[in-house]
Write a protein that holds these residues in place. Structure first.
Motif, PDB file in Angstrom:
ATOM      1  N   ASN A 170       0.916  -1.156   0.007  1.00 30.53           N
ATOM      2  CA  ASN A 170      -0.009  -0.065  -0.005  1.00 30.53           C
ATOM      3  C   ASN A 170       0.914   1.305   0.006  1.00 30.53           C
ATOM      4  O   ASN A 170       1.170   1.805   1.234  1.00 30.53           O
ATOM      5  CB  ASN A 170      -0.869   0.016   1.200  1.00 30.53           C
ATOM      6  CG  ASN A 170      -2.053   0.892   1.334  1.00 30.53           C
ATOM      7  OD1 ASN A 170      -1.789   1.992   0.392  1.00 30.53           O
ATOM      8  ND2 ASN A 170      -2.963   0.938   1.826  1.00 30.53           N
ATOM      9  N   SER A 171       1.355   1.672  -1.259  1.00 33.16           N
ATOM     10  CA  SER A 171       2.286   2.578  -1.229  1.00 33.16           C
ATOM     11  C   SER A 171       1.695   4.049  -0.740  1.00 33.16           C
ATOM     12  O   SER A 171       2.479   4.882  -0.106  1.00 33.16           O
ATOM     13  CB  SER A 171       2.709   2.868  -2.619  1.00 33.16           C
ATOM     14  OG  SER A 171       3.392   1.494  -3.147  1.00 33.16           O
ATOM     15  N   ARG A 172       0.473   4.280  -1.218  1.00 35.74           N
ATOM     16  CA  ARG A 172      -0.088   5.389  -1.102  1.00 35.74           C
ATOM     17  C   ARG A 172      -0.383   5.660   0.640  1.00 35.74           C
ATOM     18  O   ARG A 172       0.187   6.740   1.240  1.00 35.74           O
ATOM     19  CB  ARG A 172      -1.514   5.439  -1.436  1.00 35.74           C
ATOM     20  CG  ARG A 172      -2.233   6.695  -1.374  1.00 35.74           C
ATOM     21  CD  ARG A 172      -3.777   6.931  -1.817  1.00 35.74           C
ATOM     22  NE  ARG A 172      -4.491   7.954  -1.412  1.00 35.74           N
ATOM     23  CZ  ARG A 172      -5.721   8.172  -1.845  1.00 35.74           C
ATOM     24  NH1 ARG A 172      -6.338   7.307  -2.501  1.00 35.74           N
ATOM     25  NH2 ARG A 172      -6.049   9.354  -1.559  1.00 35.74           N
ATOM     26  N   LYS A 173      -0.658   4.902   1.365  1.00 35.57           N
ATOM     27  CA  LYS A 173      -0.662   4.749   2.808  1.00 35.57           C
ATOM     28  C   LYS A 173       0.772   5.071   3.418  1.00 35.57           C
ATOM     29  O   LYS A 173       0.720   5.716   4.356  1.00 35.57           O
ATOM     30  CB  LYS A 173      -1.316   3.523   3.335  1.00 35.57           C
ATOM     31  CG  LYS A 173      -1.461   3.623   4.967  1.00 35.57           C
ATOM     32  CD  LYS A 173      -2.143   2.492   5.512  1.00 35.57           C
ATOM     33  CE  LYS A 173      -2.345   2.675   6.856  1.00 35.57           C
ATOM     34  NZ  LYS A 173      -3.048   1.418   7.499  1.00 35.57           N
ATOM     35  N   ALA A 174       1.601   4.212   2.722  1.00 34.22           N
ATOM     36  CA  ALA A 174       3.128   4.199   3.350  1.00 34.22           C
ATOM     37  C   ALA A 174       3.576   5.834   3.283  1.00 34.22           C
ATOM     38  O   ALA A 174       3.990   6.285   4.216  1.00 34.22           O
ATOM     39  CB  ALA A 174       3.834   3.409   2.567  1.00 34.22           C
ATOM     40  N   ILE A 175       3.427   6.297   2.080  1.00 35.73           N
ATOM     41  CA  ILE A 175       3.900   7.799   1.762  1.00 35.73           C
ATOM     42  C   ILE A 175       3.228   8.701   2.639  1.00 35.73           C
ATOM     43  O   ILE A 175       3.698   9.783   3.316  1.00 35.73           O
ATOM     44  CB  ILE A 175       3.665   8.001   0.554  1.00 35.73           C
ATOM     45  CG1 ILE A 175       4.746   7.157  -0.476  1.00 35.73           C
ATOM     46  CG2 ILE A 175       4.211   9.567   0.307  1.00 35.73           C
ATOM     47  CD1 ILE A 175       4.713   7.241  -1.895  1.00 35.73           C
ATOM     48  N   GLU A 176       1.738   8.364   2.844  1.00 34.39           N
ATOM     49  CA  GLU A 176       1.013   9.440   3.925  1.00 34.39           C
ATOM     50  C   GLU A 176       1.684   9.221   5.196  1.00 34.39           C
ATOM     51  O   GLU A 176       1.577  10.338   5.948  1.00 34.39           O
ATOM     52  CB  GLU A 176      -0.437   9.088   3.674  1.00 34.39           C
ATOM     53  CG  GLU A 176      -1.119   9.504   2.454  1.00 34.39           C
ATOM     54  CD  GLU A 176      -2.433   9.013   2.526  1.00 34.39           C
ATOM     55  OE1 GLU A 176      -2.982   8.151   3.331  1.00 34.39           O
ATOM     56  OE2 GLU A 176      -3.375   9.239   1.620  1.00 34.39           O
ATOM     57  N   SER A 177       1.974   8.042   5.671  1.00 34.48           N
ATOM     58  CA  SER A 177       2.427   7.886   6.995  1.00 34.48           C
ATOM     59  C   SER A 177       3.810   8.612   7.464  1.00 34.48           C
ATOM     60  O   SER A 177       4.146   9.103   8.203  1.00 34.48           O
ATOM     61  CB  SER A 177       2.662   6.445   7.160  1.00 34.48           C
ATOM     62  OG  SER A 177       1.262   5.720   7.484  1.00 34.48           O
ATOM     63  N   TYR A 178       4.716   8.269   6.320  1.00 36.41           N
ATOM     64  CA  TYR A 178       6.055   8.987   6.395  1.00 36.41           C
ATOM     65  C   TYR A 178       5.752  10.511   6.308  1.00 36.41           C
ATOM     66  O   TYR A 178       6.716  11.365   6.958  1.00 36.41           O
ATOM     67  CB  TYR A 178       6.693   8.662   4.920  1.00 36.41           C
ATOM     68  CG  TYR A 178       7.240   7.215   4.809  1.00 36.41           C
ATOM     69  CD1 TYR A 178       7.548   6.478   6.426  1.00 36.41           C
ATOM     70  CD2 TYR A 178       7.266   6.443   3.770  1.00 36.41           C
ATOM     71  CE1 TYR A 178       8.127   5.338   6.189  1.00 36.41           C
ATOM     72  CE2 TYR A 178       7.700   4.873   3.797  1.00 36.41           C
ATOM     73  CZ  TYR A 178       8.176   4.466   4.990  1.00 36.41           C
ATOM     74  OH  TYR A 178       8.516   3.380   4.981  1.00 36.41           O
ATOM     75  N   GLU A 179       4.938  10.918   5.536  1.00 38.31           N
ATOM     76  CA  GLU A 179       4.547  12.485   5.568  1.00 38.31           C
ATOM     77  C   GLU A 179       4.113  13.045   6.924  1.00 38.31           C
ATOM     78  O   GLU A 179       4.644  14.149   7.264  1.00 38.31           O
ATOM     79  CB  GLU A 179       3.719  12.800   4.341  1.00 38.31           C
ATOM     80  CG  GLU A 179       4.114  12.785   2.981  1.00 38.31           C
ATOM     81  CD  GLU A 179       5.658  13.574   2.831  1.00 38.31           C
ATOM     82  OE1 GLU A 179       5.705  14.764   3.493  1.00 38.31           O
ATOM     83  OE2 GLU A 179       6.110  13.464   1.806  1.00 38.31           O
TER      84      GLU A 179
END
Length: 533
Positions: free
Chosen positions: A212-221
């Motif tokens: 889930n790349s989208r959720k991963a990047i949202e979490s990192y941001e």
């Protein structure tokens, strides 16, 4: 040298004692002695490892002889931590085992939690992840029994974060997300920005593992926003690590353009190479691979990888070296240097097996299957065998983690039920007590009211009796008066009249001397005697 250090310790202890005599607050000389021994073991650079251990053992012996449980356990906890910091695994395991036993016997949940936490970190450092997870979970249980405050809540959340990190290492991504989310909920209540950064960072890694790349990047941001609001001194370094994670996420979904942009921005930080050389090396390797995939610039990619190899040789990161060989094999394959490409792919596979880097080993076998057509079938067979083994191991680990969670959750549920039952009993007892107190008050008031009524009736009865006595006394007085009157009348009308008559008769006989008169006088005298009687 050791004797000199002992003299220094003696002087320091004596100095502490002298200071204590001058201060109002007198410190415990036994604790001071233990702390001095631990300080020397941790800070004296000229000591050998055996000498350091001797100091820690002396401190441990003194701690075991302390009379009070709480102080003894606190000092033993510091002794155990000193062994761990000195990387004395044997000393740590022995002291930790004693501390666990004593803490359980004393029901010292805080020390018991710290002991399990230290042991979990020890297992995680040595790659024994299932044992690490179990110990973090035991620590969580201990901290959960502490009175609820900011400290105990933070300790619980840190254990949940540690569990999520371990779960990620064994691809228990769903379980890890549950642990990370629970940690985030607590850290958010505590406004702990730094640990929210850590929790969202691991949540991003777990989402990346799930694809889930989208959720991963949202979490990192989100993690980035928290660390920027914190007061940490190393904010720049932490943001660099986040950027590298974001770049890795783009690489995993093969969005090489976005990955290249992220790595370019990261390499633009001039201090990265000096401050975090291993991260700089990872970024170079990933950037080189992104350049290869987007620009097909094999020369530039090879140049970047050579620099990354140089830094890697200095840092000694064998785990990441497998990745560099894999990337370099891809570059050589693009240059049609098949023999060297196969050699680097084999080197990547060999290092990955040595470092238990299963994902990289699978990547290398897959690449070898494509490059080495002669031995493709053999590599494919190895790939499928390794993949089956990895999947079975991961499934076993996830099942084990699941059992640990279920067993612990059952215990927690039982504790909740017991707590609820205890609360019900407490509420019932309170209600019964209130009912009993109310009934007692009502009965007391009833009895008191009856007593007042009885006293009132008694007073009324006494008044009636008094009135009757007064009336009776009046009647008695009246009867007395009537009797007196009657007697008086009887005296006046009866006796007095009779006496008057006798007196008159005697007066008439006094002048007579004859026998008849004398007899009459005698008769009248007898009558007077009768009247007298």
């Amino acid at each position: 040298m050791k004797n000199g250090v002992f003299i220094l310790v003696l002087l320091l202890v004596l100095g502490c004692k002298q200071q204590a005599s001058n201060d109002e607050t007198v410190r415990n000389p036994k604790i001071d002695s233990i702390q001095q021994l631990l300080t020397i073991a941790k800070t004296a650079k000229e000591l050998s490892s055996d000498e350091r251990r001797a100091y820690i053992q002396d401190a441990e012996l003194q701690a075991l002889n302390l009379p009070k449980d709480s102080i003894r356990l606190e000092q033993l906890s510091q002794v155990s931590l000193a062994y761990l910091q000195q990387k004395d695994s044997v000393g740590f395991r022995e002291s930790n085992a004693k501390l666990l036993k004593l803490s359980e016997e004393a029901k010292a949940d805080k020390i018991l939690g710290y002991s399990n936490w230290d042991l979990g970190g020890f297992f995680e450092n040595y790659g024994v992840m299932d044992s690490a997870f179990y110990r973090y979970r035991k620590a969580l249980e201990s901290f959960d029994r502490l009175p609820k405050d900011s400290t105990s809540q933070s300790l619980k959340a840190r254990m949940l974060y540690s569990m999520a990190r371990v779960q990620d290492s064994y691809k228990d991504y769903l379980g890890g997300e549950i642990s990370a989310a629970a940690a985030i909920e607590i850290f958010d209540e505590l406004d702990d920005d730094y640990r929210l950064y850590n929790a969202y960072n691991v949540l991003g890694t777990l989402a990346n593992g799930l694809g889930n790349s989208r959720k991963a990047i949202e979490s990192y941001e989100t993690a980035r926003s928290y660390i920027e609001n914190s007061n940490r001194k190393n904010i720049a370094q932490l943001i660099w690590k986040l950027q590298n994670n974001i770049g890795s996420t783009y690489l995993n979904e093969e969005n090489f353009t976005q990955a290249k942009n992220v790595y370019e921005e990261l390499l633009f930080s001039t201090d990265l190479k000096q401050e975090i050389p291993d991260l700089y090396e990872k970024t170079l390797g990933s950037y080189a691979f992104s350049i290869l995939k987007t620009e097909k610039d094999t020369e530039k990619a090879e140049e970047l990888l050579r620099e990354a190899f140089t830094i890697n040789a200095a840092t000694g990161d064998l785990y990441d070296r497998a990745r560099l060989h894999y990337y370099y094999s891809e570059v050589l394959a693009a240059k049609r240097d098949t023999l060297n490409a196969i050699a680097n792919a084999n080197e990547s596979y060999s290092i990955a097996k040595e470092t238990y880097n299963n994902d990289r080993a699978l990547d290398a076998l897959r690449l070898l299957t494509r490059l080495d057509t002669v031995h493709a079938a053999s590599y494919a067979e190895q790939y499928y065998q390794l993949n089956d083994i990895i999947q079975e191991e991961e499934r076993t680990k996830r099942d084990k983690f699941g059992r640990i969670r279920m067993e612990t959750d059952d215990i927690i549920e039982e504790n909740k039920i017991l707590t609820q039952e205890k609360q019900i009993w407490l509420l019932s007892s309170t209600l019964m007590l209130l009912f009993g107190v109310t009934a007692f008050i009502i009965i007391s008031l009833y009895i008191s009211n009856n007593r007042l009524k009885f006293k009132q009736r008694q007073q009324e009865s006494n008044q009636e009796i008094y009135n009757l006595m007064l009336a009776q006394q009046g009647k008695l007085q009246e009867g007395k008066q009537m009797a007196q009157k009657r007697i008086s009348e009887e005296l006046h009308d009866g006796i007095l009249g009779e006496m008057l008559g006798i007196r008159l008769m005697l007066s008439g006989l006094n002048d007579r001397e004859d026998q008849a008169s004398m007899e009459q006088r005698a008769m009248f005298i007898e009558k007077l005697q009768a009247v007298e009687e």
